[in-house]
Design a protein around this motif. Sequence first.
Motif, PDB file in Angstrom:
ATOM      1  N   LEU A  30       0.828  -1.209   0.000  1.00 48.94           N
ATOM      2  CA  LEU A  30       0.000   0.000   0.000  1.00 48.94           C
ATOM      3  C   LEU A  30       0.862   1.260   0.000  1.00 48.94           C
ATOM      4  O   LEU A  30       0.587   2.208  -0.746  1.00 48.94           O
ATOM      5  CB  LEU A  30      -0.946   0.009   1.206  1.00 48.94           C
ATOM      6  N   VAL A  31       1.903   1.255   0.814  1.00 49.55           N
ATOM      7  CA  VAL A  31       2.813   2.410   0.869  1.00 49.55           C
ATOM      8  C   VAL A  31       3.497   2.616  -0.480  1.00 49.55           C
ATOM      9  O   VAL A  31       3.613   3.748  -0.969  1.00 49.55           O
ATOM     10  CB  VAL A  31       3.854   2.233   2.005  1.00 49.55           C
ATOM     11  N   ARG A  56       1.013   4.056  -2.987  1.00 52.11           N
ATOM     12  CA  ARG A  56       0.767   5.477  -2.707  1.00 52.11           C
ATOM     13  C   ARG A  56       1.936   6.324  -3.169  1.00 52.11           C
ATOM     14  O   ARG A  56       1.756   7.378  -3.791  1.00 52.11           O
ATOM     15  CB  ARG A  56       0.524   5.684  -1.210  1.00 52.11           C
ATOM     16  N   GLY A 114       2.027   6.738  -6.861  1.00 51.17           N
ATOM     17  CA  GLY A 114       0.918   7.529  -7.387  1.00 51.17           C
ATOM     18  C   GLY A 114      -0.175   6.672  -8.003  1.00 51.17           C
ATOM     19  O   GLY A 114      -1.086   7.199  -8.650  1.00 51.17           O
ATOM     20  N   ILE A 135      -2.365   4.936  -6.330  1.00 52.96           N
ATOM     21  CA  ILE A 135      -3.569   5.251  -5.543  1.00 52.96           C
ATOM     22  C   ILE A 135      -3.347   6.578  -4.815  1.00 52.96           C
ATOM     23  O   ILE A 135      -2.202   6.930  -4.476  1.00 52.96           O
ATOM     24  CB  ILE A 135      -3.907   4.126  -4.522  1.00 52.96           C
ATOM     25  N   ASP A 136      -4.430   7.311  -4.610  1.00 53.69           N
ATOM     26  CA  ASP A 136      -4.310   8.584  -3.890  1.00 53.69           C
ATOM     27  C   ASP A 136      -4.428   8.340  -2.383  1.00 53.69           C
ATOM     28  O   ASP A 136      -4.681   7.207  -1.942  1.00 53.69           O
ATOM     29  CB  ASP A 136      -5.367   9.575  -4.386  1.00 53.69           C
ATOM     30  N   ARG A 137      -4.267   9.404  -1.611  1.00 53.53           N
ATOM     31  CA  ARG A 137      -4.283   9.291  -0.146  1.00 53.53           C
ATOM     32  C   ARG A 137      -5.622   8.768   0.359  1.00 53.53           C
ATOM     33  O   ARG A 137      -5.680   7.983   1.310  1.00 53.53           O
ATOM     34  CB  ARG A 137      -3.980  10.647   0.495  1.00 53.53           C
ATOM     35  N   HIS A 138      -6.696   9.177  -0.291  1.00 55.62           N
ATOM     36  CA  HIS A 138      -8.039   8.762   0.122  1.00 55.62           C
ATOM     37  C   HIS A 138      -8.226   7.250  -0.076  1.00 55.62           C
ATOM     38  O   HIS A 138      -8.682   6.547   0.832  1.00 55.62           O
ATOM     39  CB  HIS A 138      -9.080   9.554  -0.684  1.00 55.62           C
ATOM     40  N   TYR A 145      -5.841   5.061  -0.395  1.00 58.98           N
ATOM     41  CA  TYR A 145      -4.879   4.394   0.498  1.00 58.98           C
ATOM     42  C   TYR A 145      -5.518   4.169   1.862  1.00 58.98           C
ATOM     43  O   TYR A 145      -5.457   3.078   2.422  1.00 58.98           O
ATOM     44  CB  TYR A 145      -3.609   5.246   0.646  1.00 58.98           C
ATOM     45  N   ARG A 146      -6.169   5.200   2.382  1.00 52.33           N
ATOM     46  CA  ARG A 146      -6.758   5.113   3.720  1.00 52.33           C
ATOM     47  C   ARG A 146      -7.904   4.098   3.744  1.00 52.33           C
ATOM     48  O   ARG A 146      -8.025   3.317   4.702  1.00 52.33           O
ATOM     49  CB  ARG A 146      -7.244   6.504   4.147  1.00 52.33           C
ATOM     50  N   TYR A 179      -6.287   0.668   3.598  1.00 47.28           N
ATOM     51  CA  TYR A 179      -5.554   0.420   4.845  1.00 47.28           C
ATOM     52  C   TYR A 179      -6.519  -0.056   5.925  1.00 47.28           C
ATOM     53  O   TYR A 179      -6.247  -1.027   6.635  1.00 47.28           O
ATOM     54  CB  TYR A 179      -4.841   1.707   5.277  1.00 47.28           C
TER      55      TYR A 179
END
Length: 150
Positions: free
Chosen positions: A106-107, A110, A113, A115-118, A120-121, A124
């Motif tokens: 996942l890291v 992210r 690029g 996946i975006d931060r949203h 990713y969360r 996660y």
Amino acid sequence: MSDVASQKRVAAAILKCGVNRVWFDPARISDIENAISREDLKGLITEGVIKARQKKGVSRGRARARIAQRSYGHRKGAGRRKGAAGARNPSKTAWVQKIRAIRKVLVELRAAGTIDRHMYRILYRKAAGGQFRSVAHMKAQMEILAGRMK
């Protein structure tokens, strides 16, 4: 055979070993008989006429063979086992291994690029909830999620 018991005892003291480990050169027994003092015996030790035999040890050969057999699955049957399956292979260890692998991917995604931060969360939190069996399963679910979001 001549009597060299006292020489053997003194030689053992000099060599710092037991009497049974002291070795005399059979060809030089007459020289050993004539050696009375500790200095005489020390001289013969430096010449190599008197030596200490190597200590006897327990061989690891059989143990290595057994370990090699276990590495390909032998000697691991029901009769060898003590402890439940959960004690021998804890589910927590499996979980830790799995979740670390998922979080690492996942890291990476992210950072790349992909996946975006949203996203990713979301992934996660799903991983933490145990929704993914493996990294491959998570990636398959990501494709399904990406298809829904478009």
